[in-house]
Design an enzyme around this catalytic site. Structure first.
Site, PDB file in Angstrom:
ATOM      1  CB  SER A  62      -6.764 -40.777 -39.736  1.00  0.00           C
ATOM      2  OG  SER A  62      -7.876 -40.057 -39.610  1.00  0.00           O
ATOM      3  N   GLY A  63      -5.774 -38.226 -37.612  1.00  0.00           N
ATOM      4  CA  GLY A  63      -5.525 -36.917 -37.477  1.00  0.00           C
ATOM      5  C   GLY A  63      -6.788 -36.240 -37.732  1.00  0.00           C
ATOM      6  CD  GLU A 121      -8.534 -35.640 -26.265  1.00  0.00           C
ATOM      7  OE1 GLU A 121      -7.344 -36.401 -25.909  1.00  0.00           O
ATOM      8  OE2 GLU A 121      -9.314 -36.080 -26.973  1.00  0.00           O
ATOM      9  CG  ASP A 146      -8.115 -31.579 -32.246  1.00  0.00           C
ATOM     10  OD1 ASP A 146      -7.460 -30.446 -33.067  1.00  0.00           O
ATOM     11  OD2 ASP A 146      -7.481 -32.486 -32.084  1.00  0.00           O
TER      12      ASP A 146
HETATM   13  C1  GLA Z   1      -3.527 -32.468 -31.882  1.00  0.00           C
HETATM   14  C2  GLA Z   1      -4.223 -31.634 -30.543  1.00  0.00           C
HETATM   15  C3  GLA Z   1      -4.485 -30.441 -30.992  1.00  0.00           C
HETATM   16  C4  GLA Z   1      -3.155 -29.639 -31.770  1.00  0.00           C
HETATM   17  C5  GLA Z   1      -2.912 -30.568 -32.938  1.00  0.00           C
HETATM   18  C6  GLA Z   1      -1.665 -29.941 -33.532  1.00  0.00           C
HETATM   19  O1  GLA Z   1      -4.765 -32.613 -33.047  1.00  0.00           O
HETATM   20  O2  GLA Z   1      -5.368 -32.339 -30.071  1.00  0.00           O
HETATM   21  O3  GLA Z   1      -4.733 -29.499 -29.769  1.00  0.00           O
HETATM   22  O4  GLA Z   1      -2.437 -29.441 -30.761  1.00  0.00           O
HETATM   23  O5  GLA Z   1      -2.804 -31.882 -32.425  1.00  0.00           O
HETATM   24  O6  GLA Z   1      -1.904 -28.690 -34.107  1.00  0.00           O
END
Ligand code: GLA
Length: 378
Positions: A117-118, A154, A166
């Site tokens: 979900s971001g 990642e 993140d």
């Molecule tokens: C994901 C990536 C981050 C960043 C965001 C966009 O969450 O893991 O590193 O690039 O997208 O801001």
């Protein structure tokens, strides 16, 4: 969870750790372009109860999901692409290379973060494991080193070219504020979130996506390519975000339209993020909310990482009383972040939900954000 640990593993859990999710307030898609980002950790996240075992085996049980124990050997890590265990295996893989892990462990894990979900459910799991291994197996790595290992997971293990935001947010966040991180130098400071009569609200489109499946890596390569062309043509800058907006006219002539739009987003987003810090520090919440709207427009029209569900939710929040909203995280689905007057909150949730259901076919979900502390032992 300790009780369930006993039921599942027939022994006592030894230690517990909590690792939060994160929401990025502004500075989207610019961590991998050397820009500033402004995320904060959430009060929801991933919880783990751990105990070492006497083998080189890791045994996992996910509360609410697993029917049986899932186990694997540290000496025979097999990547399962579509499983969340890939994040755990990735962290173990890199730790074991630094210094041989003296034993395996048993883990009961539980998450209240909506997956895909971001809100960084994957970084949350990675940092949970990294923190546990570091503290309980005496690796003595610094928090920044842990963040860098998780980023490597990642990039090299999972195969997403993501930036550092993140894992950094999940690790370095503090209560009541957001972290302003310069992704070029890794300098950071805290910005207090005193939102007066407003709430900071995350709304979930409920459209799930995985970074691996999205156009995330494509955006990263577009930016790399654009920077190369600009550098070759005399516009200097080690990263896109170091380039000033005064060069935009010139840049437009040098780049194909698509690449120009990507660059325009990065440069303008960097400016908005620095402004956001000033506005928050001076208590200008309306100004800050306006920046969220501008950021969304740029992500939608120039960076092209929004989608119908995100645009619909942003528009509905703003037309029903919100004073600013945007997509947050990688995009292509996931969540929005918004500023909503406290006295209108209940009404906004109700009307937006009804109208979103009509337009999209299912309900969104709302969470009030309480900026929280990064990964820690309980
Ligand atoms: C994901 C990536 C981050 C960043 C965001 C966009 O969450 O893991 O590193 O690039 O997208 O801001």
């Amino acid at each position: 969870m300790k009780k369930e640990f006993r039921n599942v593993f027939k022994k006592e859990g030894e230690v517990s750790y909590f690792s939060p999710g994160r929401v990025n307030l502004i500075g989207e898609h610019i961590d991998y372009n050397g820009g500033h980002v402004l995320p904060c950790a959430l009060s929801i996240g991933t919880m783990g109860v751990f105990a070492k075992n006497s083998k080189r085996t890791v045994r996992l049980f996910s509360q609410g999901f697993s029917k049986e124990i899932y186990s694997f050997e540290i000496d025979n890590l097999i990547k399962e692409e579509k499983s969340w265990s890939i994040y755990i295996k990735g962290i173990i893989f890199f730790f074991d290379k630094i210094k041989r892990l003296e034993s395996g462990f048993d883990l009961l894990i539980s998450s209240n973060l909506p997956i895909g979900s971001g809100l960084s459910s994957s970084a949350s799991v990675e940092m949970l494991i990294a923190k546990y291994l570091n503290d309980e197996f005496s690796y003595n790595l610094t928090p920044l080193q842990l963040v860098q290992i998780a980023k490597k997971v990642e990039n090299e293990y999972v195969g997403v070219s993501s930036g550092i935001m993140d894992q950094f947010a999940v690790t370095f966040s503090k209560e009541n504020g957001a972290v302003l991180l310069d992704c070029n130098t890794l300098d950071y400071s805290y910005v207090a979130l005193q939102l007066k009569e407003y709430y900071l609200v995350v709304a979930n489109t409920k459209k799930v996506r995985r970074l691996e499946d999205s156009k995330y890596n494509e955006r990263v390569s577009e930016c790399t390519e654009a920077l190369k062309i600009l550098n070759k043509n005399g516009i200097s800058g080690g990263t896109l975000c170091e380039i000033s907006s005064s060069h935009l006219l010139e840049i437009k002539k040098l780049l194909p339209d698509t690449l120009y739009k990507r660059v325009k987003h990065c440069i303008s987003e960097e400016e908005r993020t620095l402004k956001a810090k000033q506005y928050l520090n001076s208590g200008n919440i309306v100004g800050f909310a306006q920046l969220l709207n501008e950021s969304h427009a740029s992500l939608r029209d120039d960076y092209l990482v929004s989608c119908f569900e995100l645009d619909t939710l942003v528009d509905l929040i703003n037309s029903n009383g919100g004073i600013g909203a945007r997509m947050t995280g990688a995009g292509f689905g996931g969540c929005t972040v918004s500023i909503i007057p406290q006295d209108l909150y209940e009404k906004v949730v109700q009307t937006v939900s009804e109208q979103y259901l009509k337009k999209v076919g299912y309900l969104p979900e709302f969470y009030l954000v309480k900026p929280s502390e990064g990964v820690h032992k309980l």
